[in-house]
Design a protein around this motif. Sequence first.
Motif, PDB file in Angstrom:
ATOM      1  N   TRP A   1      52.692  18.163  13.845  1.00  0.00           N
ATOM      2  CA  TRP A   1      53.476  17.001  13.439  1.00  0.00           C
ATOM      3  C   TRP A   1      52.681  16.105  12.503  1.00  0.00           C
ATOM      4  O   TRP A   1      53.251  15.489  11.577  1.00  0.00           O
ATOM      5  CB  TRP A   1      53.953  16.224  14.653  1.00  0.00           C
ATOM      6  N   ALA A   2      51.377  16.004  12.705  1.00  0.00           N
ATOM      7  CA  ALA A   2      50.552  15.210  11.794  1.00  0.00           C
ATOM      8  C   ALA A   2      50.555  15.811  10.401  1.00  0.00           C
ATOM      9  O   ALA A   2      50.622  15.088   9.387  1.00  0.00           O
ATOM     10  CB  ALA A   2      49.120  15.115  12.334  1.00  0.00           C
ATOM     11  N   CYS A   3      50.511  17.140  10.331  1.00  0.00           N
ATOM     12  CA  CYS A   3      50.572  17.837   9.046  1.00  0.00           C
ATOM     13  C   CYS A   3      51.916  17.581   8.368  1.00  0.00           C
ATOM     14  O   CYS A   3      51.976  17.256   7.172  1.00  0.00           O
ATOM     15  CB  CYS A   3      50.340  19.331   9.272  1.00  0.00           C
ATOM     16  N   ALA A   4      52.999  17.722   9.142  1.00  0.00           N
ATOM     17  CA  ALA A   4      54.328  17.452   8.595  1.00  0.00           C
ATOM     18  C   ALA A   4      54.442  16.001   8.137  1.00  0.00           C
ATOM     19  O   ALA A   4      55.017  15.704   7.083  1.00  0.00           O
ATOM     20  CB  ALA A   4      55.399  17.761   9.640  1.00  0.00           C
ATOM     21  N   GLY A   5      53.871  15.085   8.919  1.00  0.00           N
ATOM     22  CA  GLY A   5      53.909  13.677   8.563  1.00  0.00           C
ATOM     23  C   GLY A   5      53.214  13.405   7.235  1.00  0.00           C
ATOM     24  O   GLY A   5      53.664  12.564   6.439  1.00  0.00           O
ATOM     25  N   GLU A   6      52.122  14.121   6.967  1.00  0.00           N
ATOM     26  CA  GLU A   6      51.450  13.974   5.673  1.00  0.00           C
ATOM     27  C   GLU A   6      52.346  14.430   4.530  1.00  0.00           C
ATOM     28  O   GLU A   6      52.354  13.815   3.451  1.00  0.00           O
ATOM     29  CB  GLU A   6      50.145  14.773   5.667  1.00  0.00           C
ATOM     30  N   VAL A   7      53.094  15.497   4.757  1.00  0.00           N
ATOM     31  CA  VAL A   7      54.025  15.970   3.731  1.00  0.00           C
ATOM     32  C   VAL A   7      55.084  14.898   3.451  1.00  0.00           C
ATOM     33  O   VAL A   7      55.398  14.584   2.295  1.00  0.00           O
ATOM     34  CB  VAL A   7      54.689  17.290   4.167  1.00  0.00           C
ATOM     35  N   PHE A   8      55.635  14.320   4.519  1.00  0.00           N
ATOM     36  CA  PHE A   8      56.666  13.292   4.350  1.00  0.00           C
ATOM     37  C   PHE A   8      56.100  12.070   3.629  1.00  0.00           C
ATOM     38  O   PHE A   8      56.738  11.516   2.727  1.00  0.00           O
ATOM     39  CB  PHE A   8      57.220  12.869   5.709  1.00  0.00           C
ATOM     40  N   THR A   9      54.914  11.645   4.043  1.00  0.00           N
ATOM     41  CA  THR A   9      54.294  10.478   3.430  1.00  0.00           C
ATOM     42  C   THR A   9      54.047  10.709   1.943  1.00  0.00           C
ATOM     43  O   THR A   9      54.250   9.813   1.108  1.00  0.00           O
ATOM     44  CB  THR A   9      52.971  10.149   4.143  1.00  0.00           C
ATOM     45  N   THR A  10      53.629  11.919   1.612  1.00  0.00           N
ATOM     46  CA  THR A  10      53.406  12.266   0.207  1.00  0.00           C
ATOM     47  C   THR A  10      54.695  12.172  -0.590  1.00  0.00           C
ATOM     48  O   THR A  10      54.718  11.594  -1.691  1.00  0.00           O
ATOM     49  CB  THR A  10      52.828  13.687   0.106  1.00  0.00           C
ATOM     50  N   ALA A  11      55.772  12.709  -0.051  1.00  0.00           N
ATOM     51  CA  ALA A  11      57.054  12.660  -0.751  1.00  0.00           C
ATOM     52  C   ALA A  11      57.501  11.223  -0.984  1.00  0.00           C
ATOM     53  O   ALA A  11      57.939  10.860  -2.083  1.00  0.00           O
ATOM     54  CB  ALA A  11      58.115  13.420   0.029  1.00  0.00           C
ATOM     55  N   LEU A  12      57.360  10.379   0.039  1.00  0.00           N
ATOM     56  CA  LEU A  12      57.768   8.977  -0.105  1.00  0.00           C
ATOM     57  C   LEU A  12      56.891   8.247  -1.117  1.00  0.00           C
ATOM     58  O   LEU A  12      57.386   7.453  -1.918  1.00  0.00           O
ATOM     59  CB  LEU A  12      57.720   8.282   1.255  1.00  0.00           C
ATOM     60  N   ARG A  13      55.613   8.523  -1.092  1.00  0.00           N
ATOM     61  CA  ARG A  13      54.704   7.854  -2.030  1.00  0.00           C
ATOM     62  C   ARG A  13      55.005   8.227  -3.474  1.00  0.00           C
ATOM     63  O   ARG A  13      54.803   7.423  -4.401  1.00  0.00           O
ATOM     64  CB  ARG A  13      53.250   8.210  -1.676  1.00  0.00           C
TER      65      ARG A  13
END
Length: 450
Positions: free
Chosen positions: A388-400
Amino acid sequence: MTGTLTAPAALPGWTTDPAARAAARLDRSGFDPGSDPDAVVVAGSVDEVAAVLAHANATGTPVVVRGAGSGLSGGAVAGAGSIVLDLSGLDRIVEISPADEYAVVEAGVITADLDAAAAHGLRYAPDPASLAISTIGGNIATNAGGLRCAKYGVTRDSVLGLDVVLADGRRIATGRRTVKGVTGYDLTGLFVGSEGTLGVIVGATLRLRPAPVATATLAAWFDGIEPAAAAAAAITAARLQPSVAELLDSACLTAIADAGGPAPRGGAFLLVQTDGFGADAEIDAVRAVVEPFAGSGSGSVEVAADPTGAEELLVTRRAGLPALERLGRVLVEDVAVPRSRLAEAVGEIAAISDRSGIRIATMAHAGDGNLHPILVLEPGRELDEQVWACAGEVFTTALRLGGTLTGEHGVGLLKRRWLRDELGDDVVDLQQQLRAVFDPRGVLNPGKAI
């Protein structure tokens, strides 16, 4: 309590059979709720749908609507205390109107079946990768995309009107059969993408479009995913509008080859289609844009010589997810970024994979910036906090990068924890208030979407 709910009268599709309940527990996301639903209803008519919802509303029993169970965000998983309402039996194509270019269908119609039935020089434009198994109702509930969405838009762009059963069993019709119409609030657009939280979509009036008179297909191989993504962005910058622009990285290509598909000819693959009267001229323009980015080997950019070759390339693209699923458990993500930042996004996703040690295979609807970074886990591994932390990094990257958590799969159960990061507190609160207007008792797909 499990399996002991009392069925409303005259509902032949109701069952508490353990096998049926177990089969309705999961969707394709792989998320396991940990228990089976209490009952399953395979609806044979809209009357039965209304009876289930009226019963559920009166008793406060959660209802999870299910089509083919092909969703990837956990929107159709169902555990103890709930009823699964299966709409796959509502599978009639009610009407095809060639003159006005629309179709009237029930929610359980398979997407590919509608496309085939359109005929008359028409087709249903949305074509998700799961079109051979997914249902129209499920596509509408998640506002599904697909390969042709680069030119023809997502499901919402093809929905003219809906037949909906509300949480208390009332039936309404929204929209129209005309191409234009602005009377009242756009309830049709509101229900599209609502993931079964506002009402149960039982039928739809869908826009059909002329089948293209010609299609041209280009395949290009690259040394890596970043130049391939840059090439896709350059197509947009050149003001070209292909109908399909699909991207696969080396992990996807290797998995496809291992599953019996063609051997990879580079580190990334870009498939582009153009259509219409100018298809050949446009594909030549695409080729001129793509070639400077492509790999150095001979034949790195080719135009398919015939329809058979073109279809084989499309089959290769659609084989990506099934090939990865053979390797272990997959968590399929669905972010989107502005098309100009596609190359930056794929580079950062690769870096996330390196840092986390979790394999991420990336495929993308490159024509509209919609990426599917797929976390491929070793067999038996659960969705633990590291995942989930890995997935969260992907999401954060997309939002940024100015993007979104989901381009076409929906929020479901899996992405709710990041919802406020994108929408903000005020918008989420407003949407929850809106949900309560349609479903004051909270029986429709609780815990999902918003």
